[in-house]
Motif scaffolding. Structure first.
Motif, short mmCIF file in Angstrom:
data_model
loop_
_atom_site.label_atom_id
_atom_site.label_comp_id
_atom_site.label_asym_id
_atom_site.label_seq_id
_atom_site.Cartn_x
_atom_site.Cartn_y
_atom_site.Cartn_z
N ASP A 1 0.80 -1.23 0.00
CA ASP A 1 0.00 0.00 0.00
C ASP A 1 0.83 1.28 0.00
O ASP A 1 0.27 2.38 -0.06
CB ASP A 1 -0.94 0.01 1.21
CG ASP A 1 -1.96 -1.11 1.17
OD1 ASP A 1 -2.44 -1.44 0.07
OD2 ASP A 1 -2.25 -1.69 2.23
N THR A 2 2.16 1.17 0.07
CA THR A 2 3.02 2.36 0.09
C THR A 2 2.88 3.14 -1.21
O THR A 2 2.87 2.56 -2.30
CB THR A 2 4.50 1.95 0.29
OG1 THR A 2 4.63 1.21 1.51
CG2 THR A 2 5.39 3.18 0.35
N THR A 3 2.76 4.47 -1.09
CA THR A 3 2.70 5.36 -2.26
C THR A 3 3.77 6.43 -2.12
O THR A 3 4.42 6.57 -1.08
CB THR A 3 1.32 6.05 -2.37
OG1 THR A 3 1.19 6.97 -1.27
CG2 THR A 3 0.18 5.06 -2.37
N GLU B 1 -0.45 2.81 -8.94
CA GLU B 1 -1.04 3.50 -7.79
C GLU B 1 -0.23 3.34 -6.51
O GLU B 1 -0.28 4.19 -5.63
CB GLU B 1 -2.46 2.99 -7.55
CG GLU B 1 -3.42 3.35 -8.66
CD GLU B 1 -4.82 2.85 -8.38
OE1 GLU B 1 -5.10 2.42 -7.24
OE2 GLU B 1 -5.64 2.89 -9.31
N ASN B 2 0.49 2.21 -6.40
CA ASN B 2 1.23 1.95 -5.17
C ASN B 2 2.31 0.91 -5.41
O ASN B 2 2.46 0.41 -6.53
CB ASN B 2 0.28 1.51 -4.04
CG ASN B 2 -0.57 0.32 -4.45
OD1 ASN B 2 -0.14 -0.55 -5.20
ND2 ASN B 2 -1.78 0.27 -3.95
#
Length: 83
Positions: A28-30, A66-67
């Motif tokens: 989930d890291t962005t 996205e991530n």
């Protein structure tokens, strides 16, 4: 190479580029999660990933991710030994 191994290798790339051994990537890291992740470092990430994973990355594909999880999935798809 499994998705978890790709994530682990990506984590090493990010720690090296950002000179920060405390970075812990998740799927989930962005870019918003890492203060110095700007367009210049994005290019460094792409080049380092191409070298580390022995693949060619399309900038358009990378910019649409996205991530980190999407990046892992892309790298797994480019690496036939990933499962």
């Amino acid at each position: 190479m499994t998705h978890d191994q790709i994530l682990q290798n990506l984590n090493e790339v990010f720690c090296d580029i950002f000179d920060d051994e405390d970075i812990v990537l998740t799927r989930d890291t962005t870019a918003e999660d890492i203060e110095e992740w700007d367009s210049l470092n994005q290019i460094k990430i792409i080049l380092a990933c191409e070298k580390k994973f022995n693949v060619r990355l399309n900038a358009r594909d990378i910019n649409s991710l996205e991530n980190v999880g999407a990046m892992v999935d892309l790298l797994a798809g480019l690496n036939p030994s990933a499962s």
